[in-house]
Each structure stands twice: as C-alpha cells, then as structure tokens.
Design a protein around this motif. Structure first.
Motif, PDB file in Angstrom:
ATOM      1  N   VAL A 169      40.846  31.684  44.457  1.00 13.98           N
ATOM      2  CA  VAL A 169      40.778  32.402  43.771  1.00 13.98           C
ATOM      3  C   VAL A 169      41.159  33.494  43.919  1.00 13.98           C
ATOM      4  N   LEU A 170      42.794  33.566  42.748  1.00 17.97           N
ATOM      5  CA  LEU A 170      44.028  34.246  42.854  1.00 17.97           C
ATOM      6  C   LEU A 170      43.392  35.716  42.009  1.00 17.97           C
ATOM      7  N   TRP A 171      43.997  36.589  43.156  1.00 15.81           N
ATOM      8  CA  TRP A 171      43.685  37.930  42.913  1.00 15.81           C
ATOM      9  C   TRP A 171      45.299  38.385  42.678  1.00 15.81           C
ATOM     10  N   ALA A 172      45.333  39.178  41.161  1.00 18.92           N
ATOM     11  CA  ALA A 172      46.970  39.272  40.427  1.00 18.92           C
ATOM     12  C   ALA A 172      46.591  40.903  40.125  1.00 18.92           C
ATOM     13  N   LYS A 173      47.249  41.770  39.369  1.00 17.85           N
ATOM     14  CA  LYS A 173      47.841  42.947  38.785  1.00 17.85           C
ATOM     15  C   LYS A 173      47.699  42.550  37.592  1.00 17.85           C
ATOM     16  N   LEU A 174      46.137  42.885  36.700  1.00 15.12           N
ATOM     17  CA  LEU A 174      46.516  43.042  35.088  1.00 15.12           C
ATOM     18  C   LEU A 174      46.094  43.529  34.679  1.00 15.12           C
ATOM     19  N   ASP A 175      46.968  44.733  33.617  1.00 12.14           N
ATOM     20  CA  ASP A 175      47.772  45.752  32.558  1.00 12.14           C
ATOM     21  C   ASP A 175      47.041  47.142  34.309  1.00 12.14           C
ATOM     22  N   GLY A 176      47.567  47.008  35.087  1.00 11.15           N
ATOM     23  CA  GLY A 176      48.145  47.751  36.178  1.00 11.15           C
ATOM     24  C   GLY A 176      47.111  47.963  37.323  1.00 11.15           C
ATOM     25  N   ALA A 177      45.498  46.348  37.170  1.00 15.66           N
ATOM     26  CA  ALA A 177      44.291  46.308  37.521  1.00 15.66           C
ATOM     27  C   ALA A 177      44.408  45.091  38.528  1.00 15.66           C
ATOM     28  N   VAL A 178      43.366  45.226  39.574  1.00 13.21           N
ATOM     29  CA  VAL A 178      43.864  43.914  40.778  1.00 13.21           C
ATOM     30  C   VAL A 178      42.570  43.623  39.794  1.00 13.21           C
ATOM     31  N   ARG A 179      42.560  41.998  39.408  1.00 14.75           N
ATOM     32  CA  ARG A 179      41.680  41.480  38.847  1.00 14.75           C
ATOM     33  C   ARG A 179      42.114  39.789  39.867  1.00 14.75           C
ATOM     34  N   GLY A 180      40.752  39.294  39.524  1.00 14.86           N
ATOM     35  CA  GLY A 180      40.713  37.931  40.101  1.00 14.86           C
ATOM     36  C   GLY A 180      40.352  36.439  39.353  1.00 14.86           C
ATOM     37  N   PHE A 181      40.955  35.261  39.923  1.00 17.35           N
ATOM     38  CA  PHE A 181      40.955  34.489  38.026  1.00 17.35           C
ATOM     39  C   PHE A 181      40.888  33.264  39.264  1.00 17.35           C
ATOM     40  N   LEU A 182      40.578  32.004  38.665  1.00 21.39           N
ATOM     41  CA  LEU A 182      39.839  30.977  38.891  1.00 21.39           C
ATOM     42  C   LEU A 182      41.039  30.076  38.802  1.00 21.39           C
ATOM     43  N   VAL A 183      42.178  29.540  39.827  1.00 21.60           N
ATOM     44  CA  VAL A 183      43.278  29.371  38.904  1.00 21.60           C
ATOM     45  C   VAL A 183      42.997  27.662  39.778  1.00 21.60           C
ATOM     46  N   GLU A 218      41.718  31.123  29.790  1.00 22.11           N
ATOM     47  CA  GLU A 218      41.168  32.593  29.534  1.00 22.11           C
ATOM     48  C   GLU A 218      39.825  32.512  29.736  1.00 22.11           C
ATOM     49  N   ASP A 219      39.542  31.610  30.513  1.00 23.09           N
ATOM     50  CA  ASP A 219      37.984  31.664  31.166  1.00 23.09           C
ATOM     51  C   ASP A 219      38.654  31.434  32.673  1.00 23.09           C
ATOM     52  N   ALA A 220      39.638  31.851  32.856  1.00 24.61           N
ATOM     53  CA  ALA A 220      40.032  31.699  34.439  1.00 24.61           C
ATOM     54  C   ALA A 220      39.931  32.861  34.570  1.00 24.61           C
ATOM     55  N   LEU A 221      39.651  34.125  33.506  1.00 19.28           N
ATOM     56  CA  LEU A 221      39.214  35.494  34.446  1.00 19.28           C
ATOM     57  C   LEU A 221      37.626  35.415  35.548  1.00 19.28           C
ATOM     58  N   LEU A 222      38.055  36.411  36.068  1.00 16.77           N
ATOM     59  CA  LEU A 222      36.466  36.794  36.678  1.00 16.77           C
ATOM     60  C   LEU A 222      36.496  38.162  36.142  1.00 16.77           C
ATOM     61  N   LYS A 226      36.528  43.824  39.191  1.00 17.62           N
ATOM     62  CA  LYS A 226      36.994  45.275  38.227  1.00 17.62           C
ATOM     63  C   LYS A 226      38.760  46.188  38.519  1.00 17.62           C
ATOM     64  N   ASN A 227      38.920  45.592  40.097  1.00 17.77           N
ATOM     65  CA  ASN A 227      40.001  46.830  41.370  1.00 17.77           C
ATOM     66  C   ASN A 227      39.740  46.106  42.330  1.00 17.77           C
ATOM     67  N   LEU A 228      40.437  46.321  43.140  1.00 14.13           N
ATOM     68  CA  LEU A 228      40.493  45.701  44.903  1.00 14.13           C
ATOM     69  C   LEU A 228      38.839  46.005  45.213  1.00 14.13           C
ATOM     70  N   GLY A 229      38.143  46.958  44.443  1.00 12.90           N
ATOM     71  CA  GLY A 229      37.256  46.585  45.573  1.00 12.90           C
ATOM     72  C   GLY A 229      35.977  45.461  44.745  1.00 12.90           C
ATOM     73  N   SER A 230      36.777  44.645  44.657  1.00  8.97           N
ATOM     74  CA  SER A 230      35.907  43.642  44.154  1.00  8.97           C
ATOM     75  C   SER A 230      36.316  42.317  44.867  1.00  8.97           C
ATOM     76  N   ALA A 231      37.690  42.284  45.669  1.00 15.61           N
ATOM     77  CA  ALA A 231      38.720  41.479  46.522  1.00 15.61           C
ATOM     78  C   ALA A 231      38.067  41.462  47.716  1.00 15.61           C
ATOM     79  N   LEU A 232      37.849  43.575  48.229  1.00 18.44           N
ATOM     80  CA  LEU A 232      36.856  43.964  49.631  1.00 18.44           C
ATOM     81  C   LEU A 232      35.479  43.763  49.401  1.00 18.44           C
TER      82      LEU A 232
END
Length: 260
Positions: A169-183, A218-222, A226-232
C-alpha cells in the motif's frame, strides 16, 4: 496489575487463550535465535493464518470479524513473545488490510483480502521516507498519470515486511494530493533492500523500497483515499495494535521477574 481480566468476556478470553497457547508452543521457542540471527521465522506464518490472526478485525473476505478488544488481545499475546511478531501481524492487518478494506473498491477487496487473511499474500505499508521520517507531509514520492495507469517514482524507508511483501500500500503525491496505490512488488523498476544491524526490532523484517518509473494500472489507485488523513486513519488502527502490544510486553516482563 490493571486487572483487565475482570473486564473481558468469555469469548474474548477464549481468543486470548487460544493465541497464548500458540505463542507459548510455537513462537516462544524461536525468539532467542530469531533475535540473535535477525531473521523472522517465516515458517510460522501458516500457523498465524490458521488462527485467523490476519485481518481479525475485518468482517467477511475470509477474516474472523472479531471485536476490537479480542483483536487487541491477539496483539498483546504476540508481543508477549516479541515485538517482531506483533509488528508483522499489525502491518499485515492494521495497516495494509485496513487500507484496502476502508479505501479500496469491492473488486480490490475481493482480489487481495482473502489471500492476505490466509497468509498467502503478504502486505506492506509504504509511507515513511528517509529524509522525512515521522513527517509524512514532506513526502517526495510522486505518481503521475501515464496512459491507462500511473507512473511512480520515489523511495520509502524503514518499511516493515518490505522484502517479503507481495503487495505494497504505497502513498504518493498525485496532482499535489497524497493518494494510496496498490503496487505489486513483482513489477519492473522496484528495488527492495533489507535493513541490517538493527539494535532493536531485530526479528522484524524491515527494509527500503525504491520505485524507478514503475507503471501501475488504473485500478491500482485506492480511489477513496483523498489526502494524508487517509494514511493517518490507517496509522490510528496500527497505534491501537501497538497499545495492546505494549501491555503484552509489560506482562511478560512482570512474569519473567516473578519467575526469576
């Protein structure tokens, strides 16, 4: 000392006692050698899965669907043996599986959770980075749209289960917002290295992850992230596991002192 025993239900005691029996019989004998050799005893993973430890707090998808206290007691008993056991199970359950369950699509849940509950798929949670540590707001790992998917670049450090995980479960910035991806860790462009010579958490599998133009579909994106709050949100679940784990470590210290 806290008399938690008086507050437990019969079902909660049964869960605790079942895991405690496994810990005493199967886990404890490995602790000294695993600590000294800095190796996680992976041969114990099927036994942990058989007890329903992975994702025990999740309903459905092959998970046990236990209440929070019963789940906490599992973490207590694992850490009674060693923090490495609890950390391994907590990252699999409280971080990776929670992220997929709470922020993933139904297709993603069906794809990953049953395998993770059975111990056939291992998960990791890629949030912290070497230059930012406990300040994930400084994250430098990025994702950019590439055709029908995303291209990921960056690195993560001090990641539990990094070198044995099948999915991160990888967290990266997409268009300036932190999003989760399944890698999927078998994808080209991913480098994984274990961290050696630790003075603590020696049994725990801890490593680094590097992503060099890794392309995910495309379906790797969670999508619900929506933002860092999702990771927290996921970290809060992990902190709950740690709180119970500390209680287990304290109980073992007390018992060791009494026995001595």
């Amino acid at each position: 000392l806290l008399d938690l025993e008086s507050q437990l239900t019969d079902d909660e005691r049964q869960v605790r006692d079942t895991v405690r029996e496994w810990v005493d019989r199967d886990a404890m004998p490995h602790v000294t050698s695993a600590f000294e050799d800095a190796l996680f005893p992976k041969e114990l993973i099927p036994g942990m899965a058989g007890l329903g430890i992975f994702g025990a707090h999740i309903e459905g998808y092959g998970c046990a669907g236990l209440g929070p206290v019963a789940y906490g007691l599992i973490m207590q008993e694992l850490e009674r043996a060693d923090s490495g056991f609890r950390s391994f199970a907590s990252v699999q359950s409280s971080l990776a599986m929670t992220a997929i369950h709470d922020f993933g699509s139904e297709a993603q849940r069906e794809r990953y959770l049953p395998g993770m509950a059975s111990g056939k798929l291992m998960g990791a949670f890629g949030l912290t980075e070497a230059d930012h540590g406990s300040d994930p707001g400084g994250m430098e790992t990025t994702a950019e749209r590439a055709g029908d998917g995303f291209r990921i670049n960056g690195s993560k450090y001090w990641i539990t289960n990094a070198t044995i995980a099948d999915v991160v479960v990888l967290w990266a910035k997409l268009d300036g917002a932190v999003r989760g991806f399944l890698v999927d860790t078998s994808l080209p462009g991913i480098a994984r290295d274990e961290i050696h010579h630790k003075l603590s958490m020696r049994m725990s599998v801890t490593g680094s992850l590097a992503f060099d133009n890794v392309v995910v579909p495309e379906d790797a994106l969670l999508e619900k992230t929506k933002n860092l709050g999702s990771a927290l949100h996921c970290l809060n679940s992990a902190r709950y596991s740690i709180i119970w784990g500390v209680n287990g470590a304290a109980a073992d210290c007390l018992q060791t002192t009494i026995d001595y």
